[in-house]
Design a protein around this motif. Structure first.
Motif, PDB file in Angstrom:
ATOM      1  N   GLY A 112      -7.665 -36.199  10.464  1.00 53.59           N
ATOM      2  CA  GLY A 112      -7.667 -36.099  11.454  1.00 53.59           C
ATOM      3  C   GLY A 112      -7.243 -37.049  12.022  1.00 53.59           C
ATOM      4  O   GLY A 112      -5.760 -37.650  11.751  1.00 53.59           O
ATOM      5  N   ALA A 113      -6.123 -36.614  14.081  1.00 57.36           N
ATOM      6  CA  ALA A 113      -6.154 -37.220  15.059  1.00 57.36           C
ATOM      7  C   ALA A 113      -4.307 -36.641  14.009  1.00 57.36           C
ATOM      8  O   ALA A 113      -4.077 -36.694  13.347  1.00 57.36           O
ATOM      9  N   ALA A 114      -3.103 -37.296  14.891  1.00 56.10           N
ATOM     10  CA  ALA A 114      -1.464 -37.095  14.789  1.00 56.10           C
ATOM     11  C   ALA A 114      -0.950 -37.874  13.403  1.00 56.10           C
ATOM     12  O   ALA A 114      -2.256 -38.343  13.414  1.00 56.10           O
ATOM     13  N   PRO A 142      -7.077 -29.018  12.125  1.00 56.86           N
ATOM     14  CA  PRO A 142      -8.385 -27.712  12.300  1.00 56.86           C
ATOM     15  C   PRO A 142      -8.740 -26.060  11.541  1.00 56.86           C
ATOM     16  O   PRO A 142      -9.644 -25.906  11.710  1.00 56.86           O
ATOM     17  N   ALA A 166     -11.973 -36.093  13.181  1.00 59.17           N
ATOM     18  CA  ALA A 166     -10.952 -36.366  14.736  1.00 59.17           C
ATOM     19  C   ALA A 166      -9.784 -35.362  14.563  1.00 59.17           C
ATOM     20  O   ALA A 166      -8.989 -34.784  15.220  1.00 59.17           O
ATOM     21  N   TYR A 167     -10.835 -33.761  15.386  1.00 62.51           N
ATOM     22  CA  TYR A 167      -9.320 -32.816  15.567  1.00 62.51           C
ATOM     23  C   TYR A 167     -11.062 -32.441  17.362  1.00 62.51           C
ATOM     24  O   TYR A 167     -10.092 -31.333  17.912  1.00 62.51           O
ATOM     25  N   GLY A 168     -11.614 -33.467  17.359  1.00 56.29           N
ATOM     26  CA  GLY A 168     -11.796 -32.891  18.703  1.00 56.29           C
ATOM     27  C   GLY A 168     -13.530 -31.795  18.650  1.00 56.29           C
ATOM     28  O   GLY A 168     -12.849 -31.152  17.740  1.00 56.29           O
ATOM     29  N   GLY A 192     -13.798 -37.379  17.796  1.00 59.49           N
ATOM     30  CA  GLY A 192     -12.778 -36.954  18.628  1.00 59.49           C
ATOM     31  C   GLY A 192     -11.524 -37.528  18.760  1.00 59.49           C
ATOM     32  O   GLY A 192     -11.472 -38.319  17.731  1.00 59.49           O
ATOM     33  N   GLY A 193     -11.037 -38.607  19.788  1.00 60.23           N
ATOM     34  CA  GLY A 193     -10.332 -39.461  20.089  1.00 60.23           C
ATOM     35  C   GLY A 193     -10.450 -41.025  19.541  1.00 60.23           C
ATOM     36  O   GLY A 193      -9.416 -41.972  19.744  1.00 60.23           O
ATOM     37  N   ASP A 196      -7.245 -42.667  17.715  1.00 63.25           N
ATOM     38  CA  ASP A 196      -6.033 -42.867  18.561  1.00 63.25           C
ATOM     39  C   ASP A 196      -6.817 -44.630  19.107  1.00 63.25           C
ATOM     40  O   ASP A 196      -6.013 -45.127  19.403  1.00 63.25           O
ATOM     41  N   ARG A 219     -10.677 -42.366  31.461  1.00 62.99           N
ATOM     42  CA  ARG A 219      -9.715 -41.948  31.100  1.00 62.99           C
ATOM     43  C   ARG A 219      -9.426 -40.986  32.428  1.00 62.99           C
ATOM     44  O   ARG A 219      -7.820 -40.236  31.736  1.00 62.99           O
ATOM     45  N   ARG A 229     -11.294 -30.658  31.941  1.00 65.56           N
ATOM     46  CA  ARG A 229     -12.797 -31.020  30.346  1.00 65.56           C
ATOM     47  C   ARG A 229     -13.789 -32.285  31.138  1.00 65.56           C
ATOM     48  O   ARG A 229     -14.576 -31.906  31.474  1.00 65.56           O
TER      49      ARG A 229
HETATM   50  N1  UDP Z   1      -6.594 -32.969  16.886  1.00 62.31           N
HETATM   51  C1  UDP Z   1      -5.574 -33.064  15.804  1.00 62.31           C
HETATM   52  N2  UDP Z   1      -6.149 -31.624  15.929  1.00 62.31           N
HETATM   53  C2  UDP Z   1      -5.950 -30.402  16.444  1.00 62.31           C
HETATM   54  C3  UDP Z   1      -6.781 -30.779  17.472  1.00 62.31           C
HETATM   55  C4  UDP Z   1      -6.589 -32.629  17.745  1.00 62.31           C
HETATM   56  O1  UDP Z   1      -5.128 -34.128  15.572  1.00 62.31           O
HETATM   57  O2  UDP Z   1      -5.086 -29.825  15.869  1.00 62.31           O
HETATM   58  C5  UDP Z   1      -7.021 -34.384  17.353  1.00 62.31           C
HETATM   59  C6  UDP Z   1      -6.221 -35.835  18.693  1.00 62.31           C
HETATM   60  O3  UDP Z   1      -4.837 -36.112  17.910  1.00 62.31           O
HETATM   61  C7  UDP Z   1      -7.179 -36.453  18.588  1.00 62.31           C
HETATM   62  C8  UDP Z   1      -8.283 -35.760  18.807  1.00 62.31           C
HETATM   63  O4  UDP Z   1      -7.763 -35.098  17.785  1.00 62.31           O
HETATM   64  O5  UDP Z   1      -7.098 -37.297  18.244  1.00 62.31           O
HETATM   65  C9  UDP Z   1      -9.387 -35.127  19.219  1.00 62.31           C
HETATM   66  O6  UDP Z   1      -8.862 -36.292  21.091  1.00 62.31           O
HETATM   67  P1  UDP Z   1      -9.828 -36.131  22.544  1.00 62.31           P
HETATM   68  O7  UDP Z   1      -9.644 -37.683  23.330  1.00 62.31           O
HETATM   69  O8  UDP Z   1      -9.603 -34.782  22.995  1.00 62.31           O
HETATM   70  O9  UDP Z   1     -11.435 -35.925  21.641  1.00 62.31           O
HETATM   71  P2  UDP Z   1     -12.869 -36.588  22.339  1.00 62.31           P
HETATM   72  O10 UDP Z   1     -12.978 -38.127  22.425  1.00 62.31           O
HETATM   73  O11 UDP Z   1     -12.509 -36.571  24.019  1.00 62.31           O
HETATM   74  O12 UDP Z   1     -13.956 -35.424  22.108  1.00 62.31           O
END
Ligand code: UDP
Length: 266
Positions: A112-114, A142, A166-168, A192-193, A196, A219, A229
């Protein structure tokens, strides 16, 4: 440690009263069992979205372990006389799971993540925890239409003991719920993030702010677009209040509830 954690149902969403140490001990058992287990890190945003999303609620309620990630849940527990012992933050639990993998020879996959973020997070974790075996990393998506491809990616990596996704929320929990049986990963957790932070792309709130329960403020200042959110906390408080006014129990103790044993000791 008790063999089954006491749990609370907060507005119908299960939260287990576990400490970091117990969450790690459960993870060890799950890895030993070799069977798939989902770990969820519940905060007020999860509880609020689970009110409208029955599928998400079911995924949380049937997870092998549901740790109390959000400070708002601990506060609600205290107010209603069902105190939870420790706030188990997803970010710190993910870090400790990486450490556990390094110490005990388990293999970690970061999904996951970017693009490139999971790979960088994996490199930094390997520097932090020498000997850590990162089985693989992949950004991906996802989107259910890509499930088969994503599952193939993870399986190509060989044995994976711990999978962090890590897709939220709720996309990451729903992704794991759809694909976990096919993957067979003993410990899979939505984070989640967190990549990052691990990759250094996004700074985490300083420890003093986290200790004061002000991570949300940090944040909000750094990522102001998140304000919508962050309405989850007042929404959570209002929903709890509404339940109380309607003489419904907002929080119920689930000691001995069969749900609590999901995955444990399999
Ligand atoms: N993300 C992703 N693909 C998606 C949607 C989200 O890879 O389609 C990743 C986004 O890059 C980030 C994580 O999911 O790294 C979500 O982070 P966010 O800060 O929203 O999550 P939180 O920590 O608040 O739950």
């Amino acid at each position: 440690m008790t063999s089954r954690p006491r749990s609370l149902a907060i507005l119908g969403v299960r939260v287990d009263d576990v400490t970091y140490g117990e969450a790690l001990e459960f993870s060890r058992r799950f890895i030993r069992s070799g069977k798939p287990h989902l770990l969820v890190t519940v905060n007020t945003e999860f509880v609020v979205s689970a009110q409208k999303d029955a599928r998400f609620r079911d995924v949380i309620n049937t997870a092998a372990l549901s740790v109390p990630d959000g400070g708002g849940l601990l506060l609600a527990g205290r107010i209603f006389g069902f105190p939870l012992r420790e706030q188990v933050r997803g970010t710190d639990l993910a870090d400790r799971l990486a450490e556990l993998c390094a110490l005990e020879g388990h293999r970690l996959f970061l999904l996951g993540a970017a693009e490139g973020v999971a790979a960088e997070a994996g490199r930094r974790l390997s520097t932090k925890y020498p000997g850590l075996q990162v089985a693989g990393t992949y950004g991906g998506s996802p989107d259910p239409g890509r499930d088969a491809e994503m599952v193939a990616r993870v399986r190509q990596a060989g044995r994976v003991d711990v999978l962090l996704v890590a897709y939220g929320a709720p996309a990451q929990e729903l992704w794991i719920a759809r694909n976990l049986e096919r993957l067979g990963t003993p410990v899979a957790m939505g984070v989640g993030g967190v990549f990052d932070y691990f990759s250094g792309r996004v700074p985490r709130a300083p420890k003093w702010m986290r200790d004061l329960g002000l991570e949300w403020l940090y944040r909000l200042v750094r990522q102001p677009w998140r304000w919508r959110r962050q309405l989850a906390l007042p929404r959570f408080a209002l929903t709890v209040l509404w339940s109380v006014l309607r003489r419904r129990q907002a929080i119920v103790s689930l000691r001995g509830d069969p749900l609590v044993c999901g995955g444990e000791g399999d």
